[in-house]
Structures are given as C-alpha cells and as structure tokens.
Design an enzyme around this catalytic site. Structure first.
Site, PDB file in Angstrom:
ATOM      1  N   GLU A 151       0.806  -1.232   0.000  1.00  0.00           N
ATOM      2  CA  GLU A 151       0.000   0.000   0.000  1.00  0.00           C
ATOM      3  C   GLU A 151       0.833   1.274   0.000  1.00  0.00           C
ATOM      4  OE1 GLU A 151      -2.960  -0.147   3.092  1.00  0.00           O
ATOM      5  OE2 GLU A 151      -4.285  -1.342   1.842  1.00  0.00           O
ATOM      6  N   GLU A 345      -6.596  -7.620  -0.545  1.00  0.00           N
ATOM      7  CA  GLU A 345      -7.116  -7.663   0.822  1.00  0.00           C
ATOM      8  C   GLU A 345      -8.601  -7.345   0.745  1.00  0.00           C
ATOM      9  OE1 GLU A 345      -4.934  -5.053   3.423  1.00  0.00           O
ATOM     10  OE2 GLU A 345      -2.995  -5.802   2.746  1.00  0.00           O
TER      11      GLU A 345
HETATM   12  C1  GAL Z   1      -4.649  -2.344   4.999  1.00  0.00           C
HETATM   13  C2  GAL Z   1      -3.228  -2.849   5.165  1.00  0.00           C
HETATM   14  C3  GAL Z   1      -3.172  -4.087   6.033  1.00  0.00           C
HETATM   15  C4  GAL Z   1      -4.008  -3.900   7.257  1.00  0.00           C
HETATM   16  C5  GAL Z   1      -5.416  -3.588   6.836  1.00  0.00           C
HETATM   17  C6  GAL Z   1      -6.391  -3.468   7.985  1.00  0.00           C
HETATM   18  O1  GAL Z   1      -4.666  -0.989   4.677  1.00  0.00           O
HETATM   19  O2  GAL Z   1      -2.636  -3.148   3.939  1.00  0.00           O
HETATM   20  O3  GAL Z   1      -1.845  -4.353   6.381  1.00  0.00           O
HETATM   21  O4  GAL Z   1      -3.477  -2.873   8.017  1.00  0.00           O
HETATM   22  O5  GAL Z   1      -5.416  -2.378   6.142  1.00  0.00           O
HETATM   23  O6  GAL Z   1      -7.692  -3.183   7.496  1.00  0.00           O
END
Ligand code: GAL
Length: 675
Positions: A151, A345
């Site tokens: 990110e 994710e």
């Molecule tokens: C994303 C990040 C992850 C985790 C997640 C939690 O932005 O890539 O590592 O922090 O959020 O929602």
C-alpha cells in the site's frame, strides 16, 4: 500471458502471518484454508525483522517452512517484498532514510511505512532484501507471484517534506526546466515575488504562511509520484530477473490520491487493491456522502464507492496510453499486462481503523466477493486469516476469530460457489476519464468546501451506475476507441494533446460529456489565457462565463430538458460560441445564463445537481445506444462474461423488475435473460 492458476472462474485466497502464531498452528491453518476453498495465501509483507534480524543475517528457515506448509496443501503463495517495514536496526543505523511530514517533523520508527522513497541508502537496502528474497524463492514452484511493498501512500506517506526528498527536488526541477527563468515562468512566480535565483532556494511546498502556489504543489506531486515509480521499478527489475514467469503486482488503496497510479502501475502484470467497504465509507468517503447515507450503508459500504475502485484498478494497468510527458519514470517492461485485477485484501468482518467500525451485515462478505468478480477481479483474497492477538490491529477481524473459531465471514466464504463466477471481459461501453494531475490541481483549490475531485468524479460514476451502465475508469489520455460514451467529470487539466485525443474519439463516433471545470487549467497549473475551455474551446463551442460556489443551503435553480433542477455546491455558466444551450440557470446571479451546452456530440454540464447529471447522462446514453435501466436506491447491475450480477445493497428487501431482492444479497443471471 496469464498468471492465474489454470481456472475459468474466480479464485479465493487470504493474507496470513505465520510469524504471528506458534509454528504448531501452521499446518492446521493451511489445511483449513484449503478446506475453505482458498487457492492462494499471501505471506511476509511485513516480516523483515524476522527475515533479517541483524544486518546481513538472513533467517530463511521459518519462511521456507511456511511456504512448504502451504504448498503441501496445494496452496499457491504470493510473496511480498517487506519494504513497508524496515527494521529498527536499519533505521537507527541510517536515520537519514526517514521521511518528514508536512509539519516538518520526522516520521519515527514504531509502526510502518517509515521511509523516504528518495533515500539512496534505503533504496540500496530495498534492492538488497528484494534480491535476497527473490534469489531464495523466485523459482519455488509454489510461488505464484509477488506483491511489491504494501500500500504505497498509506498513512499519508506518498510525499516526504524534508530529508532526501527535499534534497532531490531542486535537481528534478533543474532537469525538467533547465533554467530558473523557465521554472519561474512556468510556476508564475512573479506573483507575490516568489521568484527563485538559485535552485537551492526551492523547498517542498509545505509550511508556507498561506496556501502554496498550485504549480509548485503540482510539480511536487509529480516529483514524489515519480520517486514511488522509481522505487518500485528497482524491485520489479530484480523480480523479473530472478523470478521468471511469476506475476508482479502491488496492492493499491481506496481513493489514494498521493501519486499517479497509472505511472506506478506501469511495469506490473496487473493491479491489486485492498477493499474495505465499511471503512471506506466512514474514512475515505468523498465530501458529499452525507451522514444519512453513511448510516444507511454502514454495514455494507456504498456500492458505488466500492465499484468505482474496482473499475479504476481494472484499468490501471494496460488500458493503453500511459500519461504523456512524464518525468523520471521507468520504462514499461516487455511483459504484456493482462486485463483483470486482484482484490489482495478483502474485508470479511469489521476493520479497526475507521471512526466507527460496524459489523458487516450478514451476506456482506459474499456480496463484496461477487461484486469484485463482476467488476473484473480474477482473485479475491481475504484480510486476514486469523484476527491478530498482538499490537496495533487487535481490534481487526479475520476469517478466524482471536480464539480460532470461524467468523461469520468465514461461513459466507465457505458457502460461495466459485464456479458461479466465470472469468471473462467486462463489457463497458462507457469510459469515465480520470487523471491524477487534475486531482492534485482540483483539490489544491476546491473553491467549495463540499467539493473535491473524487466527489465530482464519483457523482458522475454513481449517476451512470444508477442508470444500469457498466463503466470503465480509464486514464484521460487512454485509447478511447470502442467506447460509445466518454465522460470527463473533473478533468480540469487539458493540454493540446489530450484535447486532440478526445476530438479523435468523437470523430470515431463517441459522445463526450464533461463536468464543471473541464479544461480550466494548463499542464503548468495556471489557467488558459483564453479562459476555459482552452484547447477544447472549438470542440465545445463555448467559453466560461461565471462560476459560483454554493454553501450548504444556498441553491441555484436550473431549467431545461423539460424539467427543473436544483444545483448545490457548484454552478458555472457558459457563453455559447456555436454550442446550443440545453439548460439555463433560473434565478440568482446566474439567471438566464447557460448551464448545460452541447455542440455536436459533446455536452458540458456546469451545475452540480445529481438529478440534472442523471437526466443528461440518461439522454446521452440512450442516443449513443447504451441500454439505460434506471435502478432503485441500493440496487446495482454489473455484467461480466455473459452474466449479470444483480445486487441489493439495501438493509431491507427491495423490489426490482418484478422480483423481491432480499437485503444484502446477489444473484448471478445469464445476461441474455435480462435487459
Ligand atoms: C490495509 C493494510 C493491512 C491492514 C489492513 C487493515 O490498509 O494493507 O496491512 O493494516 O489495512 O484493514
């Protein structure tokens, strides 16, 4: 070239952290992941302190074991370069690698993303750890591909305002402008005596007494974006060399504005992004998404905020022309980008980082997965396998709860029939044009508190989606052939080359719809001498007359297209010079002036009114032969591979097209059976 496992349907995965749990949990977790129907597991994006606990002392045994454990279950591994989390020993040895915030303070060790993209010493270590990992795992049969870093831009880290970045900025300017006269001229530094007489006088555009010069901001944003592209390109080059045949992607963010994603995605095989619909609604929703809407969609997120990001990332790699005239960018690689994208994710329970972190509605995890597929995702990977029992994210959910029992999201994933989601193209006939330089300029001077680049862009996107249209979000310089309608909601920066591309698209038969402030600004960040619409003036047959910034409660009437409308937030009027007037302002200081104009197949809408925008777009889509299906609040259609996904995002049953859609639900229907 395709990089997915051989499949004709959507695949699933999850993000796992073996380094967070005792080793005796690894094998049972991998077996459970397989049993749940997962194909991929993403590992190691924050594991640097365990991979290299002391300088040059690599500890591979645990990751070897973790990869083998996944492989033994038939899972494929996505490995990550761990450069989002440089370890303490590295930071303390080289404090000059740290970044500075806009207040001029060092951003310290103790969380993540604590580095400056320009730091030569950090670059060296980024290459070193990337090489070491790629040498170790690059040819491992279970390794399917790579994610670079994690990110870019998260926690406002796209730009550093001191240290290495500040040191390099004058050099970048010198390379771009050659002479100080050219720089002073391009930025208009005669204004407020901002002229420089030495390159070393130029600093980043922070800590100024009042707002900095937007041209200064624009160039700093370009410079910083180029640094991220360079940083990543160094990793990509090593991974290509040492891990042939594997994909390389990066997990981009929701509405991230700090860098040009087209530039940074160049050289990747496909883009990924991290989809947190409820957190996005609370934390990243553009101005204009009101409290009532936030409450209504608190447990699902808003379909169009999510859909927009899917449609953006589907097109961020490989939809043709990368921005012209870029500075300090790496060359594209020979690898042909594939269409499609991943959700690296995917939220599957509450997040921990928004002001409110609601439990998702029953059905939401399944609905998010289905929507991702329908918008072009090839793989959806859930964050995270098991809820963390330590540190910053203990309040975050996972597919397993803290006590390892399955969460409600787990049950929804297990119940999905993946074969219901065939791979194939998304048949969008509407292109929505997007450009980060326009974003930077627009948001430097929004001129109305309720407006932003994203707010204006998403308003048009949402209008198109509520008319049932599939949309491709593409770069403002992209190849537009094949699109019936091209919508430029907020592309405020238009130079002659861009204008020529749009004109060519129209010659090819496309209809063009522009929003307010289109072509108001030059590539340097000023306004056109001849006023808005600069190089589009002939095409659009008009000039800007007046613009009005409307505070909440102050509205502006518009009449035309056989109806009356109420504009809020923004209204601009035009002097037609060949264009016809489709709607005029009624009342107020703009009374009688043109609000919507058209010349040939180009239409410009000057007023910010959802109803007016919807009415104009419905008319243009119909004329262009794109089917229009007006949808009720919360109901959305998305088409892919001959199927249509009917979605109900409402918390209550909703009637549509003679059927009752259950709350927070979806159906996949053959497109042929359905208009
Ligand atoms: C994303 C990040 C992850 C985790 C997640 C939690 O932005 O890539 O590592 O922090 O959020 O929602």
């Amino acid at each position: 070239m395709t990089f997915n496992l051989p499949t004709d349907h959507l695949l699933l995965g999850s993000c796992d952290y073996p380094e967070h749990v005792p080793q005796d949990r690894w094998a049972p977790y991998a077996a459970q992941q397989r049993a749940l129907g997962l194909s991929y597991v993403r590992l190691a994006e924050f594991a640097w302190s365990r991979l290299e606990p002391a300088p040059g002392q690599y500890e591979w045994a645990w990751l070897d074991e973790a990869v083998e454990t996944s492989a033994a279950q038939g899972l494929k591994v996505v490995l990550c370069t761990p450069t989002a989390t440089p370890p303490a020993w590295l930071v303390r040895a080289h404090p000059e690698m740290l970044a500075y915030d806009a207040q001029g303070r060092v951003r310290e060790f103790g969380s993540r993303r604590h580095y400056d993209f320009a730091s030569p010493v950090y670059r060296e270590h980024s290459r070193r750890i990337t090489r070491a990992l790629a040498e170790r795992y690059g040819q491992h049969p279970a390794v399917a591909g790579w994610q670079t870093d994690n990110e870019f831009g998260c926690h406002a880290t796209s730009r550093s305002y001191g240290g290495a970045s500040a040191g390099r900025f004058p050099e970048w300017l010198r390379e771009k402008y050659g002479t100080l006269d050219a720089l002073n001229d391009a930025w208009g530094n005669v204004f407020w005596s901002m002229e420089y007489s030495d390159w070393a006088q130029v600093r980043p555009p922070n800590l100024t007494v009042t707002e900095p010069n937007p041209s200064h901001l624009l160039d700093y944003a370009r410079f910083a974006s180029g640094l991220i592209a360079e940083f990543q390109a160094e990793q990509v080059t090593l991974l290509r060399e040492l891990s042939p045949g594997r994909f390389i992607t990066h997990n981009f963010m929701i509405f991230e504005s700090g860098f040009d994603h087209y530039e940074v995605a160049r050289g990747l095989d496909f883009a990924s992004w991290d989809n947190y619909p409820t957190g996005m609604l609370e934390f990243f929703a553009p101005p204009g998404v009101n409290e009532a809407l936030k409450t209504r969609y608190a447990r699902t997120g808003h379909p169009d905020l999510v859909g927009f990001n899917h449609d953006l990332y589907r097109g961020v790699v490989g939809r043709g022309v990368w921005a012209v005239g870029k500075d300090s960018t790496p060359q594209p690689t020979a690898h042909s980008p594939q269409p499609g994208f991943w959700v690296m994710e995917q939220q599957c329970g509450p997040v921990n980082w928004a002001p409110y972190n609601a439990l998702p509605a029953p059905g939401a995890t399944a609905l998010w997965t289905a929507q991702a597929w329908a918008h072009g995702a090839d793989t959806v990977s859930y964050f995270r396998w098991r809820a963390a029992t330590m540190a910053q994210e203990v309040m975050h959910s996972g597919l397993l709860r803290h006590d390892e029992t399955p969460s409600p999201g787990h049950a929804e994933v297990g119940a999905l029939d993946q074969t219901q989601f065939p791979l194939g193209p998304v048949p969008a006939k509407v292109a929505l044009l997007h450009d980060y330089e326009s974003l930077w300029l627009y948001d430097a001077q929004p001129h109305a508190a309720g407006l932003s680049y994203w707010a204006q862009t998403v308003t048009y996107y949402s209008a198109l989606r509520s008319l049932g249209a599939d949309v491709a979000v593409v770069h403002a310089d992209a190849d537009l052939s094949g699109y019936a309608v091209v919508v430029a909601p907020a592309v405020t920066l238009v130079g002659p080359e861009r204008a020529a591309r749009w004109a060519a698209a129209m010659e090819g038969g496309a209809h063009l719809v522009c929003g307010p402030r289109t072509a108001f600004r030059t590539p340097g960040g000023g306004t056109w001498e001849g006023g808005q619409f600069g190089p589009l003036s002939d095409l659009l047959g008009a000039r800007l007359s007046l613009y009005d910034s409307l505070r909440p409660g102050l509205t502006q009437g518009v009449s035309g297209l056989g109806a009356s409308f109420e504009a809020h937030t923004w209204a601009e009027s035009y002097r037609p010079l060949g264009a016809q007037v489709l709607a005029t302002y009624a009342g107020g200081p703009l009374n009688g002036e043109a609000a919507v104009i058209r010349r040939g197949q180009a239409t410009v809408i000057g007023a910010h009114s959802e109803a007016l925008i919807g009415a104009v777009l419905a008319e243009v889509l119909t004329t262009a032969g794109v089917p229009v299906t007006p949808l009720p609040e919360g109901v959305r259609l998305s088409r892919r591979a001959g199927q249509v996904l009917v979605q109900n995002w409402n918390p209550e049953p909703t009637e549509w097209n003679g059927r009752m859609l259950p709350p927070v639900s979806f159906q996949v229907l053959p497109e042929a059976d359905h208009a």
